[in-house]
Write an enzyme that holds these catalytic residues in place. Structure first.
Site, PDB file in Angstrom:
ATOM      1  N   ARG A 103       0.844  -1.199   0.000  1.00 23.56           N
ATOM      2  CA  ARG A 103       0.000   0.000   0.000  1.00 23.56           C
ATOM      3  C   ARG A 103       0.875   1.242   0.000  1.00 23.56           C
ATOM      4  O   ARG A 103       1.694   1.429   0.898  1.00 23.56           O
ATOM      5  CB  ARG A 103      -0.924  -0.006   1.225  1.00 23.56           C
ATOM      6  CG  ARG A 103      -1.938   1.124   1.225  1.00 23.56           C
ATOM      7  CD  ARG A 103      -3.013   0.895   2.274  1.00 23.56           C
ATOM      8  NE  ARG A 103      -2.485   0.826   3.623  1.00 23.56           N
ATOM      9  CZ  ARG A 103      -3.218   0.596   4.705  1.00 23.56           C
ATOM     10  NH1 ARG A 103      -4.513   0.385   4.562  1.00 23.56           N
ATOM     11  NH2 ARG A 103      -2.677   0.554   5.907  1.00 23.56           N
ATOM     12  N   THR A 107      -0.806   7.577  -1.172  1.00 25.41           N
ATOM     13  CA  THR A 107      -2.119   7.468  -1.819  1.00 25.41           C
ATOM     14  C   THR A 107      -3.011   6.412  -1.180  1.00 25.41           C
ATOM     15  O   THR A 107      -4.222   6.400  -1.397  1.00 25.41           O
ATOM     16  CB  THR A 107      -1.950   7.111  -3.300  1.00 25.41           C
ATOM     17  OG1 THR A 107      -1.370   5.788  -3.408  1.00 25.41           O
ATOM     18  CG2 THR A 107      -1.044   8.111  -3.998  1.00 25.41           C
ATOM     19  N   ASP A 199      -1.379  -4.622  12.842  1.00 20.58           N
ATOM     20  CA  ASP A 199      -0.906  -5.001  11.512  1.00 20.58           C
ATOM     21  C   ASP A 199      -0.701  -6.510  11.480  1.00 20.58           C
ATOM     22  O   ASP A 199       0.211  -7.040  12.125  1.00 20.58           O
ATOM     23  CB  ASP A 199       0.406  -4.273  11.189  1.00 20.58           C
ATOM     24  CG  ASP A 199       0.865  -4.504   9.763  1.00 20.58           C
ATOM     25  OD1 ASP A 199       1.142  -5.671   9.407  1.00 20.58           O
ATOM     26  OD2 ASP A 199       0.942  -3.522   9.004  1.00 20.58           O
ATOM     27  N   ASP A 202       2.835  -7.770  10.357  1.00 18.70           N
ATOM     28  CA  ASP A 202       3.864  -7.565  11.373  1.00 18.70           C
ATOM     29  C   ASP A 202       3.719  -8.565  12.509  1.00 18.70           C
ATOM     30  O   ASP A 202       4.717  -9.092  13.025  1.00 18.70           O
ATOM     31  CB  ASP A 202       3.792  -6.135  11.921  1.00 18.70           C
ATOM     32  CG  ASP A 202       4.370  -5.116  10.960  1.00 18.70           C
ATOM     33  OD1 ASP A 202       5.082  -5.517  10.021  1.00 18.70           O
ATOM     34  OD2 ASP A 202       4.112  -3.918  11.152  1.00 18.70           O
TER      35      ASP A 202
END
Length: 208
Positions: A103, A107, A199, A202
């Protein structure tokens, strides 16, 4: 919203363990795999069956087998990799596609960096794997890539979903059924699911 919530007690119990910030990397990774296996059981309920006759030690038995359906799993790298082993535990003959996306931090749009498909992807029912359906950008991009490669039958399997991601999937890929363990409240300013579980990549791989 075109979303199926899998509410089995075991799934909900294990999801709570994933949410806990005290859950360590090893346990988190194992639970993700276990959840994927349980979700695989639920999401393959519509596989067609055909009648066969088998010989038991005591005689012939009329029985059922899966009717020639071929499956493929398509994890979105990298977090989706955490779900693959659990899925393959139940369907060991499935092939695995790989879709690498990240990602863009500015943006928030998905950028493809890797895509590898089985040669016969068009002949298989494909289940996209990603623990989190947040904005829906990565899932929509993955579905688009798979369709470009000829995939015709797609499902999306995620552990947590946000309303924004589900809505985007409905807008861009209404033909893709979405399955999740829970629909959370929404997204924060960084497009993370809240309350979520952090996350997923992670926490699966022990990175920051």
């Amino acid at each position: 919203m075109g979303l199926t919530i899998l509410s089995h007690p075991l799934l909900q119990h294990k999801l709570t363990m994933l949410r806990d910030k005290q859950t360590g990397v090893k346990e988190f990774r194992e639970i993700v795999s276990e959840i994927a296996m349980l979700m695989c059981y639920e999401v393959t309920r519509d596989l067609p069956l055909e009648d066969v006759t088998v010989e038991t030690p005591l005689g012939d038995a009329e029985a059922k087998v899966i009717s020639g359906k071929k499956l493929a799993f398509a994890p979105i790298l990298r977090a989706g990799l955490g779900m693959v082993d659990g899925m393959l535990h139940l369907v060991p003959n499935a092939k695995v596609a790989h879709i690498g996306l990240y990602r863009d931090p500015e943006t928030l749009l998905p950028v493809k960096y890797y895509c590898k498909m089985p040669a016969d992807i068009s002949e298989r029912d494909v289940i996209i794997l990603d623990p989190m359906l947040a904005t829906g950008g990565s899932a929509c991009a993955a579905a688009r890539f798979l369709k470009d490669y000829g995939a015709r039958s797609l499902k999306l399997l995620c552990i947590l979903a946000a309303p924004q991601g589900v809505e985007k999937m409905r807008e861009e890929h209404r033909d893709v059924d979405v399955f999740a363990c829970c629909l959370d409240a929404g997204l924060d300013s960084h497009a993370y699911i809240v309350p979520g579980l952090g996350d997923a990549g992670d926490r699966i791989f022990g990175t920051k």
